[in-house]
Scaffold this active site. Structure first.
Site, PDB file in Angstrom:
ATOM      1  N   ASP A  99      71.130  31.433  50.133  1.00 21.13           N
ATOM      2  CA  ASP A  99      70.406  31.683  48.584  1.00 21.13           C
ATOM      3  C   ASP A  99      68.931  30.977  48.603  1.00 21.13           C
ATOM      4  O   ASP A  99      69.033  29.592  48.874  1.00 21.13           O
ATOM      5  CB  ASP A  99      71.382  31.226  47.735  1.00 21.13           C
ATOM      6  CG  ASP A  99      72.492  32.076  47.515  1.00 21.13           C
ATOM      7  OD1 ASP A  99      72.338  33.467  47.504  1.00 21.13           O
ATOM      8  OD2 ASP A  99      73.593  31.463  47.486  1.00 21.13           O
ATOM      9  N   ASP A 136      70.318  28.331  55.849  1.00 18.53           N
ATOM     10  CA  ASP A 136      70.755  28.530  54.611  1.00 18.53           C
ATOM     11  C   ASP A 136      70.730  30.137  54.131  1.00 18.53           C
ATOM     12  O   ASP A 136      69.947  30.784  54.562  1.00 18.53           O
ATOM     13  CB  ASP A 136      70.023  27.486  53.472  1.00 18.53           C
ATOM     14  CG  ASP A 136      70.452  27.973  52.095  1.00 18.53           C
ATOM     15  OD1 ASP A 136      71.611  27.713  51.697  1.00 18.53           O
ATOM     16  OD2 ASP A 136      69.399  28.180  51.202  1.00 18.53           O
TER      17      ASP A 136
END
Length: 228
Positions: free
Chosen positions: A14, A12
């Site tokens: 953020d 991922d």
């Protein structure tokens, strides 16, 4: 002599690779302010990071009609973009301590591929990777433009298809329940990080195979997950 399988590590972005909370909260404040509305509290905004924007806005302001939610989405995109052009991206969304070293070490391995699955747009991810000198580093990059929002498994399934890696040989690394649920729905291993935007108990409830507290611990945790 049998060769070890090719493996895939999916990150991922953020809250996992970069700490973009200042950028996200500022853009959200501007989006709501632009419509003369009070923005949600910081903690509430950070709780939806990782979701695609239309889904995020619907969760933040379910009382608004679709048109108003769409206006918030556009306001957020415009604010995020203008903030990016006025501030240095590496300052607005710095890599977490130790992230670069771990990414470089994984990229140097012949038996591991490294990918991304993010709620960011293609444009947003391209800007971020360029700012950190990571353009072209990841073999597969899944963005919000082409998939249903997390936790739908589409991003991970596409990453597996693009790389030819079996689900059992892949791991999804993220900081939110959406990442853990997405990974589990795609039948890959999951690894949570504690430095992001969801509390560790939320990650555990969402089925994280393990949770690490710093980047230095990530390579060993990945090996342990594959050995289990």
């Amino acid at each position: 002599m049998s060769h070890s399988p090719l493996r895939l590590v999916i990150f991922d972005v953020d809250g996992t690779l970069v700490d973009s909370q200042a950028h996200i909260v500022a853009a959200m404040d501007a989006a709501y302010g632009g419509l003369g509305m009070q923005p949600p509290p910081r903690e509430t905004v950070l709780s939806i990071v990782g979701l695609s924007l239309p889904v995020a806005m619907a969760q933040l302001s379910p009382e608004l009609d679709t048109e108003a939610q769409e206006a918030l989405v556009e306001g957020y995109k415009n604010s995020f973009s203008s903030l990016r052009s006025t501030g240095a991206p590496e300052q607005m969304s710095p890599l977490y301590p130790g992230a670069r070293e771990v990414i470089d070490a994984l990229l140097a391995r012949d038996d591991v591929l490294v990918g991304i699955a993010t709620g960011k747009s293609r444009r947003g991810l391209d800007h971020l990777l360029a700012a950190h000198g990571l353009t072209g580093a990841f073999v597969t990059e899944q963005v919000a433009d082409h998939h249903p929002s997390k936790p739908h498994p589409s991003m991970v399934l596409t990453a597996l298809a693009e790389t030819g890696v079996e689900a059992r040989d892949a791991v999804m690394i993220g900081d939110t329940s959406f990442d853990m649920e997405m990974g589990r729905a795609a039948r890959v291993r999951t690894l949570g990080v504690s430095w992001g935007y969801h509390p560790t108990e939320t990650l555990t409830r969402a089925g994280a195979g393990a949770i690490v507290d710093r980047y230095a611990d990530l390579p060993a945790a990945i090996e342990r997950i594959w050995e289990s």
